[in-house]
Design an enzyme around this catalytic site. Structure first.
Site, PDB file in Angstrom:
ATOM      1  N   HIS A  40     -16.596  -8.417   3.846  1.00  0.00           N
ATOM      2  CA  HIS A  40     -17.001  -8.088   2.483  1.00  0.00           C
ATOM      3  C   HIS A  40     -18.449  -7.615   2.512  1.00  0.00           C
ATOM      4  CE1 HIS A  40     -18.544 -12.197   3.011  1.00  0.00           C
ATOM      5  NE2 HIS A  40     -19.551 -11.745   2.283  1.00  0.00           N
ATOM      6  N   HIS A 127     -24.483  -2.765   4.428  1.00  0.00           N
ATOM      7  CA  HIS A 127     -24.031  -2.879   5.806  1.00  0.00           C
ATOM      8  C   HIS A 127     -22.975  -3.978   5.862  1.00  0.00           C
ATOM      9  CE1 HIS A 127     -27.105  -5.988   5.480  1.00  0.00           C
ATOM     10  NE2 HIS A 127     -26.422  -6.644   6.420  1.00  0.00           N
TER      11      HIS A 127
END
Length: 184
Positions: A40, A127
């Protein structure tokens, strides 16, 4: 309970990220690798929060969904944080509609700030964390993993909701899902 807001990236990215982490784990067996369910993008980390505060969090976060349309992100390539020779974190690069992701993160941070939750990001940089070094001084093996990531492609996924997760015992449990409903 330990809470954070995040977006998930869909089954294609989750599956490819899991496969890539399994491949890279052999290069850096002493690092902590993210679990498949952990794939996630964290938007705002809230930390320890009393359960009694969930209604106020719901009230703050639910209106965010109507201000954002679903968007598409892709994941591939990557790098590391920390010393180039002894990185602390291995990550995959997030591409695509990153401006939409940054706007969602900024909105979530803005509605949570009056409740006492400060965003840990001055400027949000998307990221996907894949692994962390167990040693606080980093892991040279993660540098080899970062090199191996350069040509990776995890595919793309549609982001259509903001999720308030609870982290409990190394597992993530959804406490609130806010659909992104604005039309583009």
């Amino acid at each position: 309970m330990r809470l954070f807001t995040a977006v998930t990236l869909g089954s294609t990215i989750e599956s490819r990220a899991t496969s890539e982490m399994e491949r890279l784990r052999a290069l850096a067996p002493h690092s902590r690798w993210v679990k498949a369910e952990g794939v996630h993008l964290t938007l705002v980390f809230l930390g320890e929060v009393e359960e009694a505060r969930l209604p106020s969090l719901r009230e703050a976060l639910e209106p965010v969904g109507s201000r954002h349309a679903p968007f598409v992100l892709s994941v591939g390539g990557g790098g590391s944080f920390g010393s180039p020779s002894r990185p602390r974190v291995l990550w995959a690069d997030v591409r695509g509609e990153t401006d939409a992701l940054k706007a969602l993160q900024a909105d979530a941070a803005a509605v949570l700030q009056p409740l006492g939750f400060e965003s840990e990001h001055r400027e949000y940089t998307a990221h996907l964390t894949l692994a962390r070094a167990k040693d606080p001084h980093g892991d040279p093996a993660l540098a080899r993993c970062a090199q191996a990531l350069h040509t990776s492609d995890f595919g793309e996924g549609r982001v259509d909701r903001l999720i308030l997760f609870e982290s409990r015992g190394g597992h993530y449990h959804s406490r609130l899902e806010v659909p992104l409903t604005r039309s583009k």
